[in-house]
Structures are given as C-alpha cells and as structure tokens.
Design a protein around this motif. Structure first.
Motif, mmCIF file in Angstrom:
data_model
loop_
_atom_site.group_PDB
_atom_site.id
_atom_site.type_symbol
_atom_site.label_atom_id
_atom_site.label_comp_id
_atom_site.label_asym_id
_atom_site.label_seq_id
_atom_site.Cartn_x
_atom_site.Cartn_y
_atom_site.Cartn_z
ATOM 1 N N GLN A 100 0.462 -1.455 0.559
ATOM 2 C CA GLN A 100 -0.087 -0.132 0.328
ATOM 3 C C GLN A 100 1.765 1.499 0.169
ATOM 4 O O GLN A 100 2.184 1.100 0.871
ATOM 5 N N MET A 101 0.174 2.047 -0.802
ATOM 6 C CA MET A 101 1.013 3.444 -0.534
ATOM 7 C C MET A 101 -0.172 4.647 -0.963
ATOM 8 O O MET A 101 -0.540 4.455 -1.083
ATOM 9 N N VAL A 102 1.249 5.452 -0.527
ATOM 10 C CA VAL A 102 0.146 7.386 0.000
ATOM 11 C C VAL A 102 1.531 8.274 -1.419
ATOM 12 O O VAL A 102 2.725 7.834 -1.075
ATOM 13 N N THR A 121 0.097 -0.185 -4.414
ATOM 14 C CA THR A 121 -1.463 0.125 -4.987
ATOM 15 C C THR A 121 -1.001 1.388 -4.363
ATOM 16 O O THR A 121 -1.101 1.090 -2.968
ATOM 17 N N THR A 122 -1.832 2.571 -5.025
ATOM 18 C CA THR A 122 -2.619 3.879 -4.012
ATOM 19 C C THR A 122 -3.447 3.377 -3.862
ATOM 20 O O THR A 122 -4.390 3.687 -4.171
ATOM 21 N N ALA A 123 -3.145 4.050 -2.132
ATOM 22 C CA ALA A 123 -3.950 3.734 -1.484
ATOM 23 C C ALA A 123 -4.886 5.631 -1.159
ATOM 24 O O ALA A 123 -5.927 5.643 -0.984
ATOM 25 N N LEU A 124 -4.077 6.295 -1.141
ATOM 26 C CA LEU A 124 -4.438 7.835 -1.183
ATOM 27 C C LEU A 124 -3.306 8.784 -1.825
ATOM 28 O O LEU A 124 -2.151 8.259 -1.616
ATOM 29 N N ALA A 125 -3.986 9.912 -2.103
ATOM 30 C CA ALA A 125 -3.229 10.497 -3.528
ATOM 31 C C ALA A 125 -3.745 12.141 -3.906
ATOM 32 O O ALA A 125 -4.860 12.188 -2.610
ATOM 33 N N ASN A 126 -2.779 12.238 -3.633
ATOM 34 C CA ASN A 126 -3.119 14.271 -3.586
ATOM 35 C C ASN A 126 -2.760 14.774 -4.147
ATOM 36 O O ASN A 126 -1.040 14.095 -5.349
ATOM 37 N N LYS A 165 -7.827 5.335 7.716
ATOM 38 C CA LYS A 165 -9.046 3.474 7.891
ATOM 39 C C LYS A 165 -8.077 2.744 8.496
ATOM 40 O O LYS A 165 -7.118 3.371 9.237
ATOM 41 N N ASP A 166 -9.010 1.646 8.173
ATOM 42 C CA ASP A 166 -7.151 0.133 9.128
ATOM 43 C C ASP A 166 -6.642 0.196 8.076
ATOM 44 O O ASP A 166 -5.482 -0.841 8.671
ATOM 45 N N LYS A 167 -5.573 0.452 7.189
ATOM 46 C CA LYS A 167 -4.725 0.436 6.279
ATOM 47 C C LYS A 167 -3.597 0.254 6.763
ATOM 48 O O LYS A 167 -3.029 1.719 7.216
ATOM 49 N N LYS A 209 3.575 6.812 9.900
ATOM 50 C CA LYS A 209 4.971 6.036 10.052
ATOM 51 C C LYS A 209 5.125 4.506 9.077
ATOM 52 O O LYS A 209 4.362 3.801 9.236
ATOM 53 N N PRO A 210 4.520 4.619 7.655
ATOM 54 C CA PRO A 210 5.340 3.738 7.210
ATOM 55 C C PRO A 210 6.826 3.539 7.054
ATOM 56 O O PRO A 210 7.738 3.706 7.490
ATOM 57 N N LYS A 211 6.237 2.707 6.161
ATOM 58 C CA LYS A 211 7.898 1.394 6.387
ATOM 59 C C LYS A 211 9.059 2.173 5.447
ATOM 60 O O LYS A 211 9.948 2.234 6.130
ATOM 61 N N PHE A 212 8.805 2.946 4.504
ATOM 62 C CA PHE A 212 9.415 3.514 3.626
ATOM 63 C C PHE A 212 8.883 4.571 3.294
ATOM 64 O O PHE A 212 7.552 5.142 3.527
#
Length: 469
Positions: A100-102, A121-126, A165-167, A209-212
């Motif tokens: 999962q990616m922002v 996969t993009t979970a959120l973009a802006n 959310k819970d992603k 707090k993503p891994k990368f």
C-alpha cells in the motif's frame, strides 16, 4: 465539461476510432449495459452512463458498434476498460493484498505508476491541480476516486485518519515544493512558513509511520539535504539522498532529480542506493529516436484555438493506431502490451514564421544559428535566448522535458518534422506507457507530463525497495 461529459466524449471517440461505421450487432455493448454499469459507484458513473444512453445519441450509437465480447470476455483486452465499472471492481479486488502506497503532490502519477508496475497500490493520493487528479483517477482505477483528493495538502492532513482508516501503509512517495529552501542558512527549512507543503509531507509521514518514504525534488535542494535528513531523523527515520539521472535507468532524457529514501526498519539506505545504482548499470540506454518511433508523422496545426479538435494532418486526441510499429523501448514502457489506440498525439498550432524556422534548422541547431538569423524574433538577445529555439537530436537523449511546453514547444522541435513535440511524444520520452491517457485542457497535458517523475525511474526505485518491505 464535467468528468462524465468527458467520459462520454472519450468513449465515443475510442469506439468510433476502432469500429468506424460498422453495422450494429444484436449482441453489442448497448444490449449488455449492465456489464459497464454493474454498480452505481465512482461518482455515480453507472447512473450517468445509463441516462446517457437515453439522451445522447452519439454515445448510444457508439455502444451499438462494439461487440459484447469486446467488453466482457477479457477485461484486459477491452478498449473502454478504464471507464467500465466491471473492470474497476476487478482491479480493486486484485489490489487488496498489494503493498500500500500514499502519493502526495501526485501530479499526473508518473512516480506512483512506476511503483504500481512493481506491485504497489495507491491507497491515497493528493494534488491541487484538477486536471492532474482527473488524469490520475482515470489511469489508476484501482484507487477509489474519493481517495484521490483534489485541493491543498491540508485537506489530507485534516482528514488523514478517515482517509487511511485501517490500512497499513508501506510507503509514502511524493515531491513537495520547497519555495523557501534558498533561505536555509538563516532559517530552518521546516520552520519557514513558505515551506508548509514540505512540513505537511513530514507531518503525514510521521502520522502514518510507513515502513519507507521516497521524496523527490529538484537538484538544487541538495544544499539543504542535511536539514531534510535531520527533520526525518527527528520523527524516527534513517534517511539518505542522491541525485539520480533518468537517462541511467532507460529513460531517453537527461533528467536529474534529487531522491531521498528513508525507512524506520533500521535498513542501511546507502545499501539500497548502491543496489539502485548497480541496477542502472545493467539497463540498456535509449535515445530520442527510440521514444518517438512508430508514431505517425504530423504537421503543425494551422488553425488557432483548435486545441480540442483535430484533423488528419495535425492529429487527434484519440485515434486508432494504424502504424502498429514497436521497438525494444516501446515494449519496455508498455510492459510487452500492444494497444490499438494512440492518445494525445496531436500537434499544436504554429504560425508561419515558426514553421519556417523549424524547417530551416538542422538537428542540434539553436536560436543563434545563421540559417534563421533573418527571421529570428529574438536575434537582439541571442546571448540570453540562445535556446529559445532548439531542434532535438534523434540519436541522443532528449533535453529535459519541462512544464514550459504548455506555453510553446520552440525548445522541443521535432528532429525530422517542422513542428513541436506532441504530448504523446513528450510522454514517450518520459517513459509513460501508450495507454496512459492525459485528460484535461490540451496545453495542460504538457504541464502534467513536464512535471512528472518518469515511471521507469519510479520502477527502478520500487524494484529495490519492495525487497526490503
């Protein structure tokens, strides 16, 4: 023009380009409308299509041309799949277990496309540009449209928990503009009020707090690299940065970008960069001719203010690919796929003087070339505008594609035709696949392409990083 109006116009153009005046079939898409209107979601797209069949005769006639097997036997072969709810639902279901990616400040989506091609996969973009969000949503159907947020980054920071959310987010990518980094010696980068976009990027990384994370920016930001590293270390990330040139990763373009990679897994980021550099040594280099190969010859448009219309001589926004020629580079950016359509291959308007200048110049010629001295409009300022006109060289990498192309393409003259590059040619040079359709006003397609991170560069980064996630 609304998103749905544009949908209907594009679907009609796609079908007519492929099927022409073919006779309607009893077993056609019109009689199987439930296939493309499976559920009323995505801004009620299904409802809009259903109503259009009743009210829009050109749309209804187009649907009657396409055989039902063209849209329901295999979604991947469907000519209108990116508009189809059935395909979109399938894409979203298939991507549920992906990394999962922002994507912040996403633009047209070049960087995240490279990551998508490696299984993210993009979970959120802006993004703040409507045309960029429209292009992104169309070409990333696996991401719900309400998770591609149009507006200031604060619309994300203010509603972040609800959007995620819970992603569990594996990586945040993006390139926040830093207007105030030149003041670095007098004021901390993160405290400069002009850099609220950069500050928001750091804040979102801290909260998710993503891994990368991967942050890209202009090469000039290298002067404040120590500040940037400190800002991310203060929120628990190790981070390193290097300047990467897209030409080293198969992109036929001289394009340097500063790339920061950070992680909170206690992994040595220099080791990651070493693997990325080692990877580049085994990637075949390409030139401009590789990118523009197989696109049909065009002439500059001779009709002012005709950006939304097209012609046989100057090209169309959507047309059938009657050339059907490929090479190693095109197969690389298309991941081996073949597409029956050509998008955004339309030459812009040029006046008689510019066309004459383009025709006289040889490849590699600039504004100060004596062959155009008598008609050169900036000859008194040749020292300043030496590159105002430049004819690209087909056997070399292209100069950097920039958003300035939205104003004119005088610095990006086609090497063998008396016109500027089309948006599709610029997109090829940026390594976008041929089915990536740029939506929005014609001149803004140049802006979207020029501001992009080349997908091939994004793919190279993703290929290494995903091994550590």
């Amino acid at each position: 023009m609304t998103v749905f109006d544009r949908d209907l116009k594009e679907i009609t153009a796609i079908i007519n380009s492929l099927y022409g005046n073919s006779i309607s079939s009893e077993n056609c898409a019109l009689n199987n409308l439930t296939v493309i209107t499976k559920e009323p979601f995505l801004d009620e797209r299904a409802l809009a299509y259903t109503e259009a069949v009743e009210k829009n005769s050109s749309f209804r006639e187009a649907l009657s041309k396409i055989p039902c097997k063209g849209i329901c036997s295999d979604c991947n072969d469907c000519c209108i799949k990116k508009y189809c709810n059935s395909f979109i639902l399938k894409k979203r279901k298939d991507s549920e277990k992906s990394l999962q990616m922002v994507d912040l400040f996403c633009g047209a989506g070049g960087l995240s496309l490279g990551f998508s091609q490696e299984g993210f996969t993009t979970a959120l973009a802006n993004d703040i540009e409507p045309c960029c969000v429209d292009t992104y949503a169309h070409n990333h159907p696996e991401t719900p449209r309400d998770h591609i947020v149009l507006g200031d980054i604060r619309k994300v920071t203010d509603h972040l928990e609800g959007l995620i959310k819970d992603k569990s987010i594996d990586i945040v990518v993006g390139g926040p503009p830093c207007q105030g980094f030149s003041m670095a010696n007098r004021q901390r980068l993160i405290d400069d009020p002009r850099n609220h976009l950069y500050k928001s990027y750091v804040d979102i990384v801290n909260r998710i707090k993503p891994k990368f994370f991967v942050m890209e920016n202009v090469k000039g930001m290298l002067s404040v690299a120590d500040q940037v590293k400190e800002d991310f270390r203060n929120i628990g990330y190790s981070v390193e940065c290097h300047v990467l040139n897209a030409k080293d990763f198969g992109v036929p373009q001289n394009r340097e970008r500063l790339i920061y990679i950070g992680n909170r897994l206690h992994i040595d980021n220099e080791q990651i960069f070493n693997e990325i550099f080692n990877q580049s040594e085994n990637i075949k280099k390409h030139v401009l001719a590789d990118a523009i190969y197989g696109l049909r010859p065009l002439q500059a448009s001779r009709l002012k203010n005709s950006t939304e219309s097209g012609s046989d001589t100057s090209g169309y926004i959507i047309e059938s690919d009657n050339v059907k020629e490929s090479n190693e580079y095109i197969k690389l950016i298309n991941q081996g796929n073949q597409y029956p359509l050509v998008f955004n291959h339309k030459a812009r308007y040029n006046n008689d003087r510019d066309i004459e200048i383009y025709g006289r110049m040889y490849q590699g010629d600039k504004s100060d070339d004596p062959k155009i001295a008598d008609i050169m409009p900036y000859k008194r300022r040749n020292g300043i505008f030496k590159d105002k006109y430049f004819k690209l060289e087909e056997n070399k990498v292209s100069k950097t594609i920039t958003a300035h192309m939205k104003f004119d393409c005088n610095m990006y003259i086609h090497p063998t035709q008396a016109r500027g590059l089309t948006p599709r040619e610029a997109a090829r040079i940026q390594s976008y696949p041929d089915d990536y359709f740029f939506r929005g006003p014609y001149t803004k397609t140049y802006m979207q392409i020029g501001n992009s991170v080349p997908p091939l560069l994004g793919r190279a980064l993703a290929k290494v990083i995903k091994k550590y996630i």
